[in-house]
Design a protein around this motif. Sequence first.
Motif, PDB file in Angstrom:
ATOM      1  N   UNK A   1       4.143  21.455   2.528  1.00 30.91           N
ATOM      2  CA  UNK A   1       4.197  20.456   1.706  1.00 30.91           C
ATOM      3  C   UNK A   1       4.954  19.158   2.337  1.00 30.91           C
ATOM      4  N   UNK A   2       4.205  18.103   2.215  1.00 30.64           N
ATOM      5  CA  UNK A   2       4.536  16.859   3.037  1.00 30.64           C
ATOM      6  C   UNK A   2       5.059  15.732   1.970  1.00 30.64           C
ATOM      7  N   UNK A   3       6.113  15.106   2.054  1.00 36.08           N
ATOM      8  CA  UNK A   3       6.527  13.977   1.573  1.00 36.08           C
ATOM      9  C   UNK A   3       6.071  12.564   2.053  1.00 36.08           C
ATOM     10  N   UNK A   4       5.373  11.727   1.404  1.00 40.69           N
ATOM     11  CA  UNK A   4       4.815  10.698   1.777  1.00 40.69           C
ATOM     12  C   UNK A   4       5.222   9.396   1.122  1.00 40.69           C
ATOM     13  N   UNK A   5       4.957   8.363   1.420  1.00 40.75           N
ATOM     14  CA  UNK A   5       5.372   7.137   1.078  1.00 40.75           C
ATOM     15  C   UNK A   5       4.551   6.034   1.324  1.00 40.75           C
ATOM     16  N   UNK A   6       4.137   5.114   0.365  1.00 44.99           N
ATOM     17  CA  UNK A   6       3.174   4.042   0.286  1.00 44.99           C
ATOM     18  C   UNK A   6       3.719   2.780  -0.156  1.00 44.99           C
ATOM     19  N   UNK A   7       4.277   1.846   1.035  1.00 51.85           N
ATOM     20  CA  UNK A   7       5.083   0.722   0.628  1.00 51.85           C
ATOM     21  C   UNK A   7       3.494  -0.350   0.399  1.00 51.85           C
ATOM     22  N   UNK A   8       3.690  -0.782  -0.790  1.00 51.35           N
ATOM     23  CA  UNK A   8       2.564  -1.727  -1.296  1.00 51.35           C
ATOM     24  C   UNK A   8       1.352  -1.204  -1.551  1.00 51.35           C
ATOM     25  N   UNK A   9       1.352   0.152  -1.757  1.00 56.15           N
ATOM     26  CA  UNK A   9       0.014   0.882  -1.996  1.00 56.15           C
ATOM     27  C   UNK A   9       0.464   1.448  -3.487  1.00 56.15           C
ATOM     28  N   UNK A  10      -0.483   1.974  -4.198  1.00 55.56           N
ATOM     29  CA  UNK A  10      -0.371   2.623  -5.421  1.00 55.56           C
ATOM     30  C   UNK A  10      -0.421   3.972  -5.593  1.00 55.56           C
ATOM     31  N   UNK A  11      -0.063   4.517  -6.810  1.00 55.40           N
ATOM     32  CA  UNK A  11      -0.241   6.182  -6.913  1.00 55.40           C
ATOM     33  C   UNK A  11      -1.469   6.483  -7.044  1.00 55.40           C
ATOM     34  N   UNK A  12      -2.413   5.567  -7.548  1.00 53.40           N
ATOM     35  CA  UNK A  12      -3.833   5.886  -7.703  1.00 53.40           C
ATOM     36  C   UNK A  12      -4.370   6.213  -6.283  1.00 53.40           C
ATOM     37  N   UNK A  13      -4.172   5.098  -5.492  1.00 52.77           N
ATOM     38  CA  UNK A  13      -4.494   5.001  -4.013  1.00 52.77           C
ATOM     39  C   UNK A  13      -3.918   6.421  -3.484  1.00 52.77           C
ATOM     40  N   UNK A  14      -2.713   6.842  -3.491  1.00 49.68           N
ATOM     41  CA  UNK A  14      -2.091   8.036  -3.095  1.00 49.68           C
ATOM     42  C   UNK A  14      -2.943   9.156  -3.307  1.00 49.68           C
TER      43      UNK A  14
END
Length: 126
Positions: free
Chosen positions: A94-107
């Motif tokens: 299991x990997x934790x990921x971050x999206x600065x400027x991204x959306x949960x939908x994109x993720x």
Amino acid sequence: QVQLVESGGGLVQAGGSLRLSCAASGRTFSTAAMGWLRQAPGKEREFVAAISWTGILRYYGDSVKGRFTISRDNAKNTVYLQMNTLKPEDTAVYYCVAAFGGSTQDMSMLRGINYWGQGTQVTVSS
């Protein structure tokens, strides 16, 4: 630079529970959408869950809906994944990921991810 450090993985019997944590450092955590992905041996990477920076929007992969819950504590720069009613097919890194400027939908479509943790192993025995 952002560092994401996962913890809480381990070995559990089917039907059991685990809680994963991801501690973030290096940037303003509270502005990032955060999430969890997983990858089992021989399988493609799979979206598990995502949460918006406000904590209001949450997305889940179909295979974990109703069993897993994602949450975050911006004061502690930490995101959590509570996993209940675990199944052998949940076994993965299991990997934790971050999206600065991204959306949960994109993720949820594995897009817009800027940073990854090193991963934590979850093994569910039958």
